[in-house]
Every structure is written in structure tokens, then in C-alpha cells.
Design an enzyme around this catalytic site. Sequence first.
Site, mmCIF file in Angstrom:
data_model
loop_
_atom_site.group_PDB
_atom_site.id
_atom_site.type_symbol
_atom_site.label_atom_id
_atom_site.label_comp_id
_atom_site.label_asym_id
_atom_site.label_seq_id
_atom_site.Cartn_x
_atom_site.Cartn_y
_atom_site.Cartn_z
ATOM 1 N N ARG A 13 -2.460 5.326 -18.396
ATOM 2 C CA ARG A 13 -2.231 5.023 -16.981
ATOM 3 C C ARG A 13 -2.905 3.717 -16.595
ATOM 4 O O ARG A 13 -2.262 2.702 -16.388
ATOM 5 C CB ARG A 13 -2.742 6.170 -16.105
ATOM 6 C CG ARG A 13 -2.206 6.125 -14.659
ATOM 7 C CD ARG A 13 -2.853 5.090 -13.749
ATOM 8 N NE ARG A 13 -4.282 5.212 -13.610
ATOM 9 C CZ ARG A 13 -5.039 4.370 -12.923
ATOM 10 N NH1 ARG A 13 -4.492 3.320 -12.323
ATOM 11 N NH2 ARG A 13 -6.367 4.530 -12.859
ATOM 12 N N ASP A 14 -4.210 3.726 -16.522
ATOM 13 C CA ASP A 14 -4.959 2.548 -16.081
ATOM 14 C C ASP A 14 -4.733 1.375 -17.030
ATOM 15 O O ASP A 14 -4.626 0.214 -16.601
ATOM 16 C CB ASP A 14 -6.448 2.898 -16.016
ATOM 17 C CG ASP A 14 -7.264 1.875 -15.250
ATOM 18 O OD1 ASP A 14 -6.749 0.780 -14.971
ATOM 19 O OD2 ASP A 14 -8.425 2.163 -14.936
ATOM 20 N N HIS A 207 -16.460 5.829 -14.034
ATOM 21 C CA HIS A 207 -15.301 5.016 -14.423
ATOM 22 C C HIS A 207 -15.757 3.563 -14.353
ATOM 23 O O HIS A 207 -15.791 2.966 -13.271
ATOM 24 C CB HIS A 207 -14.123 5.273 -13.486
ATOM 25 C CG HIS A 207 -12.898 4.485 -13.820
ATOM 26 N ND1 HIS A 207 -11.789 5.059 -14.403
ATOM 27 C CD2 HIS A 207 -12.606 3.172 -13.680
ATOM 28 C CE1 HIS A 207 -10.861 4.130 -14.591
ATOM 29 N NE2 HIS A 207 -11.346 2.963 -14.149
ATOM 30 N N HIS A 209 -16.055 -0.565 -15.790
ATOM 31 C CA HIS A 209 -15.324 -1.673 -16.402
ATOM 32 C C HIS A 209 -16.285 -2.606 -17.140
ATOM 33 O O HIS A 209 -17.498 -2.533 -16.953
ATOM 34 C CB HIS A 209 -14.525 -2.430 -15.340
ATOM 35 C CG HIS A 209 -13.274 -1.727 -14.928
ATOM 36 N ND1 HIS A 209 -12.080 -2.366 -14.700
ATOM 37 C CD2 HIS A 209 -13.018 -0.409 -14.703
ATOM 38 C CE1 HIS A 209 -11.143 -1.486 -14.359
ATOM 39 N NE2 HIS A 209 -11.700 -0.291 -14.347
ATOM 40 N N CYS A 240 -7.681 -3.544 -12.323
ATOM 41 C CA CYS A 240 -6.969 -3.339 -11.061
ATOM 42 C C CYS A 240 -6.318 -4.632 -10.598
ATOM 43 O O CYS A 240 -7.007 -5.650 -10.442
ATOM 44 C CB CYS A 240 -7.940 -2.828 -9.994
ATOM 45 S SG CYS A 240 -7.180 -2.596 -8.371
ATOM 46 N N ASN A 249 -11.226 -1.892 -18.824
ATOM 47 C CA ASN A 249 -12.132 -0.756 -18.869
ATOM 48 C C ASN A 249 -13.094 -0.846 -20.046
ATOM 49 O O ASN A 249 -12.939 -1.666 -20.954
ATOM 50 C CB ASN A 249 -11.322 0.532 -19.018
ATOM 51 C CG ASN A 249 -10.472 0.840 -17.814
ATOM 52 O OD1 ASN A 249 -10.932 1.479 -16.878
ATOM 53 N ND2 ASN A 249 -9.232 0.394 -17.815
#
Length: 287
Positions: A13-14, A207, A209, A240, A249
Amino acid sequence: MSTDILISEVGPRDGLQPIKSIMPTEKKNAWMDALYKAGVREIEVASFVPAKMLPQMADAADIVRHAKTLPGLTVMALVPNLKGAQAAIEAGVHKVTIPVSASAAHSLANVRKTREEMIEEVKRIAQYRNDHAPQVKVEAGIATAFGCTLQGLVPEDEVIWIAEQVIAAGADESGLSDTTGYANPAQIKRLFRRLKSAIGSKAGAAHLHNTRGLGLANCLAAYEEGVTSFDSSMGGLGGCPYAPGASGNVVTEDLVFMFEAMGVKTGINLDLLFEARKPSLQMKTGF
């Protein structure tokens, strides 16, 4: 296999979300199969958003259906609103995660809603879950918790206030996201300590980065504060699109290696994980 921590893979997803070349559904499924074979037991498989806005996620329901065939896997999807949550729950996810930004500027850019409107959206999603699928977990991750490329400084008191609000709105847990990669280990320790003090056992995942090379150091700092759930992405994919300058990430392979080398059990086989990384590297290089 017993584990000390949970590493949740967010690459499908990300990781894929900002990439223009679309990975075919069968390759996404093969990627998830390989991750599962390596021992990954939670995967953020897709986001439920309009296909015209994000063609990469047009096959979200099909991806969920395949992921559900893998025994013991927690199938998670990102949902920005009630409509997305309804579609994700109908597809059969085990967990939905809702992005709620601590930065007012990022909230408007990312989901076109104010922070207060997103808290109300969490309330609607939680109520829908309660009425239709009580077994589904609802997570509200606090994005830009450590700073914002659009707004700059994000006051820590506001971060904690928003986390408290989403829990009061019905979310089962709330973690902290370093969306822009601004965080440092001292800040990580301080804010996760405050989060746990504010919402107790409902404090969720880290979460983080790796924009400035501090991803692993920040994960270790979070672990030392009692965090046991970490999001990461194969090959460091992700970032993002509404946080200018923020790169990917924390790298899943690096995170697993660090913890396993420390004697912290992840349940993930590193050799098989390297086999699973091939699709993510292909996407990163554009194959």
C-alpha cells in the site's frame, strides 16, 4: 513461532502508492505470498480510495480476497473516510487504518478535511464497524506527529490531544507516524512515552520514515520505550505525496536484521525475506 515484536509490511500500500507504473494484481499477490512465506503476519495490502484518484489501488478488493486465503495473516487496509471503510469491510479486511494528521496543513492537503473533521470521520467509521463488523480492528494513526514539511513544527500537546480524541471516538488503537522523516531518537522516546501515558494499552504502532537516515535509530528508540509494533516497507518503498521532500519508509529487511541480531524475535526468516524483496526492488527501479 513466538515473537517479541510485530513487523507490519506496508509496501503493497504505502510503498506502491506513489509509484506511477502499476503493478499487476497477480504480481501483488505473488509478493504477498512471498512475504507470508518469509513469516510476515500483518500486511497493509491496499488503500480503498477512488480508482480515478489512485489507479495503483483499483484492485484493492481483489487483493484483499487473495490475502485472506493466507492463514493467520492480518489483512489491513488504509481508509480515508467512511465510504472507504465500508468497501474495505465488505471486502473482508481484518483491520482498517485511518490517517489522522496532527498537522492542520497536512490534513487539508492529504484528505481535504480538517483535523476535527477527521476525528468525526473516525467516529463514523467506528460506529459502522460496531454495527456491521465488530471483529474488525480500527486503528487511527497520527500522521506528521514529529513535524510537517508544509506546516513546520507540530506541537506535541496537539499530537497527544488528537490521539486521545480518536480513541474517544472509538478507535481501538492509535500510533504515531513520522510522515516527513523529521524525528530523532530523543523526540521518539519523549512522544511515545507521552502517548502511552495518555492512552495506555491503546498506544499503537511506530510508522517511521528514513528521510534523514534515522529510521532504524528511531525504531530502536521506540522499542526501548515499549513499542512492539512497527510498520516498514520492502526496499524502503513509499513516501507521502502530500509531504514534499519526504522519502520512503524504514526498510523491512534492515529492521528485521537489526532486531534479530539483537535477539529480539520477529518471526521472519531473513533469507526468505530477501527472496520476497525482488518485486519491490523492481518497482523501485521501474523494471
